[in-house]
Scaffold this active site. Structure first.
Site, PDB file in Angstrom:
ATOM      1  CB  SER A   1      -1.256  -0.102   1.115  1.00  0.00           C
ATOM      2  OG  SER A   1      -0.207   0.141   2.451  1.00  0.00           O
TER       3      SER A   1
ATOM      4  CG  HIS B   1      -4.058  -1.294  -1.630  1.00  0.00           C
ATOM      5  ND1 HIS B   1      -4.338   0.258  -2.079  1.00  0.00           N
ATOM      6  CD2 HIS B   1      -3.993  -0.882  -0.551  1.00  0.00           C
ATOM      7  CE1 HIS B   1      -4.718   1.145  -0.559  1.00  0.00           C
ATOM      8  NE2 HIS B   1      -3.794  -0.220  -0.085  1.00  0.00           N
TER       9      HIS B   1
ATOM     10  CE  LYS C   1      -7.199  -0.697   1.652  1.00  0.00           C
ATOM     11  NZ  LYS C   1      -7.265   0.669   1.985  1.00  0.00           N
TER      12      LYS C   1
HETATM   13  C1  LIG Z   1      -3.325  -3.951   2.277  1.00  0.00           C
HETATM   14  C2  LIG Z   1      -4.268  -3.502   3.141  1.00  0.00           C
HETATM   15  N1  LIG Z   1      -4.482  -4.672   3.567  1.00  0.00           N
HETATM   16  C3  LIG Z   1      -5.850  -4.190   4.556  1.00  0.00           C
HETATM   17  C4  LIG Z   1      -6.280  -2.545   4.566  1.00  0.00           C
HETATM   18  C5  LIG Z   1      -7.687  -3.231   6.095  1.00  0.00           C
HETATM   19  O1  LIG Z   1      -8.660  -2.023   4.615  1.00  0.00           O
HETATM   20  P1  LIG Z   1     -10.095  -1.845   4.824  1.00  0.00           P
HETATM   21  O2  LIG Z   1     -10.164  -0.047   4.822  1.00  0.00           O
HETATM   22  O3  LIG Z   1     -11.046  -2.424   4.166  1.00  0.00           O
HETATM   23  O4  LIG Z   1      -9.989  -1.614   6.185  1.00  0.00           O
HETATM   24  C6  LIG Z   1      -5.612  -1.445   4.408  1.00  0.00           C
HETATM   25  C7  LIG Z   1      -5.846  -0.204   4.315  1.00  0.00           C
HETATM   26  O5  LIG Z   1      -5.568   0.582   4.286  1.00  0.00           O
HETATM   27  C8  LIG Z   1      -4.445  -2.031   3.437  1.00  0.00           C
HETATM   28  O6  LIG Z   1      -4.064  -1.006   2.766  1.00  0.00           O
END
Ligand SMILES: Cc1ncc(COP(=O)(O)O)c(C=O)c1O
Length: 396
Positions: free
Chosen positions: A182, A210, A241
């Protein structure tokens, strides 16, 4: 009068401010769009994960409103008691078809999906082998599981192999990576990690937060992009997202999903998604299947913007996705760059330690399908001007 037992928090907050690590919240007073109003200023938005513009897609909006009319605004219960609506079942079936797995379970967020799944699946006698840049929710899940955590350097398959080789064959082990990282926008080495997991009998898990809606056919994610269907035991995706709504899910075998429904604590102990959220997610799947041109546009914009940043002379790291970091090194400089961009009409957040290493502070940009060429050219011009002003770029 008794001394404030929480007084130490004030000291910590002051320390964050001194170190430049204090995060002030920027406030949007309009839709999450390519151009929006942030802190009362009209800006080009390069900070959102709304890759396809689905947060305000008319079809999602209408389905959400219709669900509120039919079911009301909440579910009033956790899933295993009285909080499972036919909408939840439909969403899970649709996601399983989409991801080409036997079954899916939906969680309240991607965070809950990762943390709930790892902590339910592993115990104190098990081992997790985890990329050093994996998301915080994976790290928390590992900690909650009480399994031993062995971290390998970013994308270093040989280092992961060296860890696996040291473990007894009978050891239960989980090899885990993000599909798209991310903060850097690069991809996990899925084919090589799958081979490793098969060789050493490890469970293979990918967090595709992502990648969902961005990579693979119609946005099926990195498993589809790399053609490794059937080789990843646990796929996590997010609905928060590119899908534009809220939530997370786990896709895998029916046994895995049945088990998570019995043991994953966010599923058991936290109220289920409201009807509007669930209906909007179902509508988002229809959009992914029927409007693939949104994904094409996202990638056209990504190529244009990335090439523009590189041509200006910025260090954009190893990004392979619509997430493009502008790496400047020093934390204070990254924050200053973000501030000056904002003052000139471009919203791109500065990111420093501990989210990224101390010498790799950056401004992170994310383009979406909704940006016009004019939006992106404007942002590039501002990046160029501010980059020169701050001495990040050579004077032209
Ligand atoms: C790589 C990754 N996994 C999981 C999440 C968590 O997702 P959510 O925003 O749906 O809780 C994020 C979000 O920031 C992320 O970037």
């Amino acid at each position: 009068m008794r001394a404030d037992p929480l007084g130490f928090l004030l000291d910590e907050l002051e320390a964050f401010k001194e170190q430049g690590l204090y995060r002030r919240l920027r406030v949007l007073s309009a839709e999450q769009r390519a151009k929006t109003t942030v802190d009362h200023r009209e800006v080009v938005n390069l900070s959102s994960n709304n890759y396809l513009g689905l947060t305000s897609h008319p079809r999602l909006r209408e389905c959400a409103i219709e669900a509120v009319r039919r079911y009301g605004v909440g579910t009033g219960s956790v899933r295993p008691i009285a909080g499972t609506l036919d909408l939840h079942v439909e969403l899970e079936q649709r996601l399983a078809e989409f991801k080409q797995t036997e079954a899916v379970v939906v969680f309240q967020s991607g965070f809950a999906a990762n943390a709930g799944t790892v902590s339910a699946t592993l115990g104190k006698d098990d081992v997790v082998i985890s990329d050093e840049l994996n998301h915080a929710s994976i790290i928390d899940g590992c900690r909650l599981s009480r399994a031993a955590i062995k971290v390998f350097p970013h994308k270093d398959v040989d280092a992961a192999r060296a860890i696996l080789r040291e473990l007894p064959a009978s050891q239960r082990k989980l090899l885990i990576t993000d599909g798209v990282f991310s903060m850097d926008g690069d991809l996990g080495p899925l084919p090589d990690l799958c081979t490793l997991a098969e060789e050493f009998g490890a469970i293979m898990m990918v967090d595709d937060a992502h990648a969902s809606g961005v990579f693979g056919r119609n946005g099926r994610g990195t498993i589809d992009h790399f053609g490794v269907h059937g080789r990843v035991d646990i796929q996590v995706g997010t609905l928060s997202k590119a899908i534009g709504v809220l939530g997370g899910y786990v896709a895998g075998s029916r046994v895995l999903i049945d088990f998570l429904c019995q043991r994953a604590r966010p599923f058991l102990f936290s109220t289920s998604h409201p009807p509007a959220v669930t209906a909007a997610c179902i509508a988002a799947l229809d959009v992914l299947l029927e409007e693939p041109q949104l994904i094409d546009r996202l990638w056209e914009n990504t190529r244009f913007f990335k090439a523009g940043l590189v041509a200006l002379g910025f260090d954009t790291g190893l990004s392979e996705s619509p997430i493009t970091p502008v790496i400047v090194g020093d934390g204070a400089l990254a924050m200053q760059l973000s501030e000056r961009l904002f003052a000139n009409g471009v919203f791109a957040q500065g990111i420093g330690f501990p989210t990224v290493p101390r010498d790799k502070a950056r401004v992170r940009t994310i383009v979406t399908a909704m940006h016009t060429r004019e939006d992106l050219q404007f942002a590039l011009d501002v990046f160029g001007g501010v980059g020169r002003e701050l001495g990040i770029l050579k004077p032209s």
